[in-house]
Each structure stands twice: as C-alpha cells, then as structure tokens.
Design a protein around this motif. Structure first.
Motif, PDB file in Angstrom:
ATOM      1  N   ARG A  64       0.839  -1.184   0.000  1.00 38.90           N
ATOM      2  CA  ARG A  64       0.000   0.000   0.000  1.00 38.90           C
ATOM      3  C   ARG A  64       0.877   1.238   0.000  1.00 38.90           C
ATOM      4  NH1 ARG A  64      -5.046   1.764   3.629  1.00 38.90           N
ATOM      5  NH2 ARG A  64      -3.869   3.316   4.762  1.00 38.90           N
ATOM      6  N   GLN A  65       0.414   2.288  -0.691  1.00 45.01           N
ATOM      7  CA  GLN A  65       1.199   3.509  -0.713  1.00 45.01           C
ATOM      8  C   GLN A  65       0.769   4.391   0.453  1.00 45.01           C
ATOM      9  OE1 GLN A  65       0.645   5.935  -4.175  1.00 45.01           O
ATOM     10  NE2 GLN A  65       2.122   7.456  -3.498  1.00 45.01           N
ATOM     11  N   CYS A  89       1.664   7.989   1.563  1.00 45.74           N
ATOM     12  CA  CYS A  89       2.375   9.223   1.196  1.00 45.74           C
ATOM     13  C   CYS A  89       3.631   8.900   0.394  1.00 45.74           C
ATOM     14  CB  CYS A  89       2.693  10.048   2.441  1.00 45.74           C
ATOM     15  SG  CYS A  89       1.207  10.491   3.304  1.00 45.74           S
ATOM     16  N   ASN A 131     -14.216  -7.344  -6.175  1.00 46.89           N
ATOM     17  CA  ASN A 131     -13.676  -6.153  -5.508  1.00 46.89           C
ATOM     18  C   ASN A 131     -14.087  -6.193  -4.042  1.00 46.89           C
ATOM     19  OD1 ASN A 131     -16.359  -4.958  -5.398  1.00 46.89           O
ATOM     20  ND2 ASN A 131     -16.077  -4.626  -7.572  1.00 46.89           N
ATOM     21  N   SER A 132     -13.629  -5.194  -3.289  1.00 51.00           N
ATOM     22  CA  SER A 132     -13.754  -5.310  -1.843  1.00 51.00           C
ATOM     23  C   SER A 132     -15.186  -5.138  -1.356  1.00 51.00           C
ATOM     24  CB  SER A 132     -12.863  -4.268  -1.170  1.00 51.00           C
ATOM     25  OG  SER A 132     -13.101  -3.010  -1.756  1.00 51.00           O
ATOM     26  N   ILE A 133     -16.090  -4.542  -2.155  1.00 46.56           N
ATOM     27  CA  ILE A 133     -17.400  -4.234  -1.597  1.00 46.56           C
ATOM     28  C   ILE A 133     -18.530  -5.103  -2.136  1.00 46.56           C
ATOM     29  CG2 ILE A 133     -16.912  -1.865  -0.970  1.00 46.56           C
ATOM     30  CD1 ILE A 133     -17.961  -0.935  -3.509  1.00 46.56           C
ATOM     31  N   MET A 134     -18.351  -5.753  -3.256  1.00 45.65           N
ATOM     32  CA  MET A 134     -19.467  -6.508  -3.824  1.00 45.65           C
ATOM     33  C   MET A 134     -19.169  -8.004  -3.806  1.00 45.65           C
ATOM     34  SD  MET A 134     -20.853  -4.228  -6.935  1.00 45.65           S
ATOM     35  CE  MET A 134     -19.456  -4.282  -7.992  1.00 45.65           C
ATOM     36  N   VAL A 152     -23.090  -1.115  -1.922  1.00 43.98           N
ATOM     37  CA  VAL A 152     -23.043  -1.097  -3.379  1.00 43.98           C
ATOM     38  C   VAL A 152     -23.141  -2.537  -3.852  1.00 43.98           C
ATOM     39  CG1 VAL A 152     -21.675  -0.496  -5.400  1.00 43.98           C
ATOM     40  CG2 VAL A 152     -21.637   0.975  -3.411  1.00 43.98           C
ATOM     41  N   MET A 153     -24.077  -2.798  -4.758  1.00 40.54           N
ATOM     42  CA  MET A 153     -24.220  -4.162  -5.277  1.00 40.54           C
ATOM     43  C   MET A 153     -24.173  -4.104  -6.793  1.00 40.54           C
ATOM     44  SD  MET A 153     -27.000  -5.624  -2.623  1.00 40.54           S
ATOM     45  CE  MET A 153     -27.863  -4.098  -2.512  1.00 40.54           C
ATOM     46  N   TYR A 191     -19.493  -0.403  -9.288  1.00 37.73           N
ATOM     47  CA  TYR A 191     -18.262  -0.244  -8.509  1.00 37.73           C
ATOM     48  C   TYR A 191     -17.487   0.990  -8.948  1.00 37.73           C
ATOM     49  CZ  TYR A 191     -13.853  -1.506  -6.296  1.00 37.73           C
ATOM     50  OH  TYR A 191     -12.714  -1.514  -5.537  1.00 37.73           O
ATOM     51  N   PRO A 197     -19.202   2.613  -0.706  1.00 35.20           N
ATOM     52  CA  PRO A 197     -19.829   2.887   0.589  1.00 35.20           C
ATOM     53  C   PRO A 197     -19.138   4.043   1.294  1.00 35.20           C
ATOM     54  CG  PRO A 197     -19.458   0.545   0.321  1.00 35.20           C
ATOM     55  CD  PRO A 197     -18.788   1.203  -0.835  1.00 35.20           C
ATOM     56  N   LEU A 203      -3.802  12.739  -0.821  1.00 42.37           N
ATOM     57  CA  LEU A 203      -2.618  12.256  -0.096  1.00 42.37           C
ATOM     58  C   LEU A 203      -1.677  11.489  -1.013  1.00 42.37           C
ATOM     59  CD1 LEU A 203      -3.836  10.777   3.296  1.00 42.37           C
ATOM     60  CD2 LEU A 203      -2.482  12.812   2.925  1.00 42.37           C
ATOM     61  N   THR A 204      -2.232  10.593  -1.828  1.00 37.94           N
ATOM     62  CA  THR A 204      -1.370   9.707  -2.618  1.00 37.94           C
ATOM     63  C   THR A 204      -1.400  10.017  -4.110  1.00 37.94           C
ATOM     64  OG1 THR A 204      -3.170   8.140  -2.878  1.00 37.94           O
ATOM     65  CG2 THR A 204      -1.690   7.809  -1.019  1.00 37.94           C
TER      66      THR A 204
END
Lengths: 239, 201
Positions: free
Chosen positions: A40-41, A43, A133-136, B92-93, B133, B138, B188-189
């Motif tokens: 992970r990045q 900064c 992906n992380s949410i679905m 989210v679906m 997505y 969320p 930030l990134t």
C-alpha cells in the motif's frame, strides 16, 4: 531528464510483515512502480500490509506472496466452489472468501434460458472469477475468455479437501511440483486445484485417492527432496 | 372541570407547555385542532408543545374555539418527490446501491429514510453499461433527485450533470478531489478513483 534503472527493494525475496517499508519513493524520481497484493502507498513510502514473501517481477512489479486459509477473490483466478443456494438468475457459490460468489445461470458455453444446468446444493464447481472487488459479491463464470467450456463446470465423484492458498499455488506452479511429479510416475489420478485453497482428487480406487490426498496435505512444508522421499515412503505401503 | 377558559391567549404559540395525553379542555367548548384530538368528551394533546387557542371564524356555525398544540421543536424534513436530497451510500451491489437520506432540499432529516440508486438511474447515457463499482463506494456523499419508489425504499436518480458524488474518501484515507465527471484524485497519494461525479458550481 535521463531515466535511471529502478533500484530494486532490499527486501525482495525475503519475508516482510505489515508495516515494513519496502520502498522509499522520495529517493526515486520519474519512475513507475506497480504494486500488487499486500502492498500500500502511504504518502512517500510503499509499506507491506500483509505478512509473506516480497516478490519482484522485473522491472517494476512488486507484490507480497502470503499463504492463508482464507481466500481473497481476485479476477482471473480459477477456484473450486460449492453451490449453497440457487436463485432465478444466479447460483450462490461458496469459494472460501468473505462473501458468497454469484455464478450466473447463463455463464456456460451455449447457455440459454432453456438449458440451465441443474446444480443442486453441494455440487462442486470449477470456475473462473470474473469480477471481484472489496465491496461486492464476486462473480464467477464457467467459460474461459473465448466463451468455451475448457475444463470448467461440475466435478463429479472424487474427493475434495481444503488447503492453504500457498499450497494451492505450489501445486499449480510450473515446472510441476515434486510431490505431484513423484505421484504421477507410479499412480494414475485426476486432480483439480483451486487457488482459493481447495483440491479435488479422483482416481479409480479409493486407496489411491486417499494416498494422493494425504501426500499433498503433508507436502506443504517439505522441500523438494523431502517431498519425493515422503511419496516413496507412502507408495511402499501400497505394494 | 373546563380548563380552557383560563388558557393564556398569546399570539404565536405562547401558552402552557403540554405533553401527549394531557387534558386541554372539554369537547363541548373546544374543537381539537393541530396537535390535539378529541377523546370522548375531552380534548387532549397528541404532541409535546405549547397550547394555543384560536378564536372561532366569525359567521361559522360552530362557535367553539380551536385549541392547537404548537410544537417546541421544528419538525424534521420529509422527502418529497422531485426534491434534491443529500444521501450517504451504505451498500453497493451489482445492479443497485443503497443510501441513507440525510438532507432533503438542504434541511436535515430527523429520522432515517432509505434510498436506492438503481443501475439505470446512475447516469443518462449508456445506462446498461454502468459499473456500480466505478460509480459509487460505501461512504460516499451523493446528491440525487428523489422519487417515491416502492415499499422498501425511495428511488434516487443521479442522471444529471449536477447530481452524483459530491464528497468521498479515498482508499488511503485522504479526500478525493474531482478532476472530471468520472474521476476523482486522492489528495494524499495522488491515486485516481472512478466515481460518478457531480458537477459543482
């Protein structure tokens, strides 16, 4: 500005733990670094977020290879799933991930509303992850990228057991890993490995199935030579 | 014993504070107005507030005064079809996203209302190729137009340029800054994330 060759991280091919700084970006200028799983990045630094071995694919792809019992779905992985429910549009498949995966009823070669496969609860399926992906919930398919069945679909008979994701990757590595090579010289069997930490073994006789499964489970922490010796030992018991 | 005759007659809501169930008077001398109800022969308050007497309309057949209970607290907003709401995305679906409605027309709501953004309501063009997505995550704050929807949730639509994500957090924890109508950048990134971005003035 001339572009220099990127200096590889000092930690490549050694074990890292979460929080280890793998690369300091403030020292590098005008370079593209690609980071994969477990990195992970933050900064100006690239830090590890999971424990495992840091790998580099020249010239600039970094990732952390870790072995766990849990599986985090990733696109284009081939996995072994178990059907837990059927819906009008999807099969709900357990792939040992944080969410159940959806296998659309039409995601089969020549699939139409008229010839939907009749998979019952408990069916073992070899499939490919299409969306993750992380949410679905992840989405699977029983076709390869060109739309052909390839080897995907239901696996009948045989025996399925759980392994860690690291062992599954070792079994799929090329050249063939020592334990499978040693077993293949003396026995005939069929094997399907899911990157989600599941292995399916099928052979004409039950004792062969048991022997192959035990050999694979025991081979996780053994070196190549020790794997061959272990397989020799097991095969002697058969004859 | 009728108490209404002694009620103070201030304008604009002054008067005794009453609580739900409290006796306001007798129904033979008072009509139950806003915030009050008739219960047999008595008139009682149904909300907490101040009691107010409204004199009867001249020339009407019923010469009783109307008693009202004017609320202490301002009522929270209630979603109206066609209003622009501000909502926070909760789930989210594959074909829809759920959102908690927080403000209706810039007035905050007092209780939770659930809205649903369907895949075909995300944008106006190419609605069957929408990837949920890459539109919402969320935690995003979105501006949308509300319509009545079904029994479970209101339907929210972001199918206009000025509707969509107005504020979001990046994966690294920084604030996302809009750079186009489909992309936002982490401060930030520098990573770029995809969203359906609202065009801000």
């Amino acid at each position: 500005m001339e572009s220099r060759k990127p200096k590889p991280s000092a930690l490549v091919d050694s074990y890292v733990v979460p929080g280890d700084v793998v690369l300091d970006l403030s020292e590098m200028t005008n370079q593209t670094i690609k980071i994969g799983a477990g990195l992970r990045q933050e900064c100006d630094t690239i830090q590890a977020t999971s424990a495992g071995m840091l790998r580099l694919s020249k010239p600039n792809k970094y990732w952390v290879e870790s072995s766990q019992k849990r599986y985090i779905p990733s696109v284009e992985d081939t996995v072994l799933g178990v059907v837990v429910d059927t819906k009008p549009d999807n099969f709900l498949v357990d792939i040992k991930g944080p969410n159940l995966a959806f296998l659309p009823v039409l995601a089969f070669e020549g699939g139409t509303r008229r010839n939907i496969p009749k998979y019952e609860i408990g069916t073992l399926i070899y499939a490919r992850v299409v969306k993750a992906n992380s949410i679905m919930n992840p989405e699977l398919s029983c076709m390869d990228a060109t739309g052909k069945t390839a080897e995907f679909g239901e696996l009948k008979g045989g025996y399925m057991f759980d392994t860690s994701t690291g062992l599954a990757r070792m079994l799929l590595s090329s050249p063939t890993c020592p334990v499978l090579e040693a077993l293949g010289k003396k026995l005939s069997f069929e094997i399907a490995v899911g990157l989600n930490g599941r292995v399916y073994v099928n052979a004409p006789s039950p004792s062969n199935v048991i022997l192959v499964s035990n050999a694979i489970i025991k081979s996780e922490s053994l070196s190549g030579i020790k794997q061959r010796a272990m397989v020799e030992n097991l095969l002697q018991r058969l004859s | 014993m009728p108490m209404a005759a002694t009620a103070m007659d201030h304008d604009g809501g002054g008067g005794d504070v009453v609580t739900p169930g409290e006796l306001l008077g007798n129904s033979s001398s008072l009509v139950a107005g806003r915030g009050a109800y008739a219960d047999g022969r008595s008139v009682r308050a149904s909300v907490t507030g101040r009691r107010r007497i409204v004199p009867p309309q001249p020339g009407s057949s019923d010469q009783r005064s109307t008693v009202e209970v004017v609320g202490h607290k301002a009522h929270g907003a209630v979603p109206q079809p066609g209003s622009v709401v501000t909502a926070r995305v909760t789930k989210v679906m594959a074909r829809m996203a759920s959102a908690d409605i927080m403000c209706v027309d810039s007035k905050a709501v007092k209780e939770k209302f659930t809205g649903m953004i369907r895949q075909q309501d995300v944008r106006a063009t190419e609605i069957d190729k929408v990837d949920m997505y890459q539109s919402y995550r969320p935690g995003d704050i979105v501006k949308a137009v509300l319509s009545l929807g079904d029994a479970r949730a209101y339907y929210l639509s972001t199918a206009k340029n000025e509707l969509g994500v107005v504020s979001a957090q990046s994966i690294a924890g920084g604030t996302l800054v809009p750079i186009s109508w489909t992309e936002m950048q982490c401060d930030l990134t520098g990573q770029i994330e995809q969203r359906k971005v609202a065009k801000m003035e």
